[in-house]
Design an enzyme around this catalytic site. Sequence first.
Site, short mmCIF file in Angstrom:
data_model
loop_
_atom_site.label_atom_id
_atom_site.label_comp_id
_atom_site.label_asym_id
_atom_site.label_seq_id
_atom_site.Cartn_x
_atom_site.Cartn_y
_atom_site.Cartn_z
N LYS A 115 -21.84 78.36 40.42
CA LYS A 115 -23.23 78.81 40.36
C LYS A 115 -23.35 80.25 39.87
O LYS A 115 -24.43 80.67 39.42
CB LYS A 115 -23.87 78.64 41.74
CG LYS A 115 -23.99 77.18 42.18
CD LYS A 115 -24.63 77.06 43.55
CE LYS A 115 -24.93 75.61 43.91
NZ LYS A 115 -23.83 74.94 44.60
N SER A 132 -26.85 78.21 48.15
CA SER A 132 -25.99 77.32 47.39
C SER A 132 -26.67 75.99 47.09
O SER A 132 -26.06 74.92 47.16
CB SER A 132 -24.67 77.08 48.13
OG SER A 132 -23.65 76.68 47.23
N SER A 142 -18.72 75.68 44.41
CA SER A 142 -19.99 76.36 44.17
C SER A 142 -19.87 77.76 43.58
O SER A 142 -20.90 78.39 43.28
CB SER A 142 -20.80 76.42 45.46
OG SER A 142 -21.40 75.17 45.73
#
Length: 366
Positions: free
Chosen positions: A68, A120, A65
């Site tokens: 992102k 997230s 993640s």
Amino acid sequence: MGAPHRAAAAAAAAMLTVALTPGTAVAAPDTPLKKLKAGSWIIADADTGEVLAARNPHRRFLPASTQKVLTAVTLIPRLGDQTMIQPTRESVEPEGTKVGMTPKLTYPSGDLFRALLMASANDAAMTLTLPQGGMKPTLDLMNAEAKRIGAVDTLAGSPNGLDVDLGLNVKTQYTTSYDLALILREGLKMPGFVEYAATVHSTFPALRPAKVDKKTKKKTPAKRYKMPIYSHIRMLPGESRAYKGFIAGKNGYTNAARQTFVGAAERNGRRIIIALMKAESLWDNAETLFDWGFANAGKVEPVEALAQPVPSASESPSTAARRESQKGGSEKESGSNDLLLGAVGGGFILAGMAVLLFRRRPASTE
């Protein structure tokens, strides 16, 4: 270098006992950096661009993640915080962490960025691709932005960092700790990014479904409300691993990527960026990297420098000039060589440095 300095350097060099093998970087035995259990890590000065220490900073790993951050850095300038986006059924049903969205609502882009970086949210990431025409055009923008920033060892295959669930591996989606530092440094220039990523708790639009009362048989219509959401970053103020001066960051985890993290903190006017990949533990490692960075910044010989971004087409001349004036040190070398880190204390070499040719292993061995 004077005789005392040469003697100290020789003594420090003699202390190094770890063999220099491919894929290995060595820190001095008396520093906690040697104890880190991670495939790659980096400590850099966010303002000067000096890389203070690193282990395998150009080795490619799955991002999880931390991807992102690139999604946000790419799309915040394009969407702002007031673009209204209606998700599709497909965009609200990705694997993994979700904030709980519905195609029955439209969402301001600011709420989606906040959910993306705080919670997230994989569904927020997918929905943010829609204004650009979907996944492929958005990935093209993300990969172009990575190259502009200087993150040449980054390839985005998803906007949310999912890997195996999307059929991706380290050949089709990857980044490096060096590139993560570059990407976060770009995010720190955006007030919106910092605000989203530094928020500990907030709310997100949600919809209570319609209900039918069993006794009266009357239907209660669906109702919009604000659902609480909370940050996953434990180093933020008031959180369980709060770190003094922490600014913003993003963690990630998949079974294939293991623990990944990139973050920034500031003390006494100095901002330090750290990143780690393929780690077995997260917050202890992050704290160790930050502590070492603040303790040794200004006292170590940099091992390389973070690349300077190319001005974007929409960037003003004054901003471009400011970027140019902030350049310092040499440009990043390309490729996936491993650097062996650090020199400490006014010419006292406390860590070996070597450039080791590295050939990326198959994804199955990462």
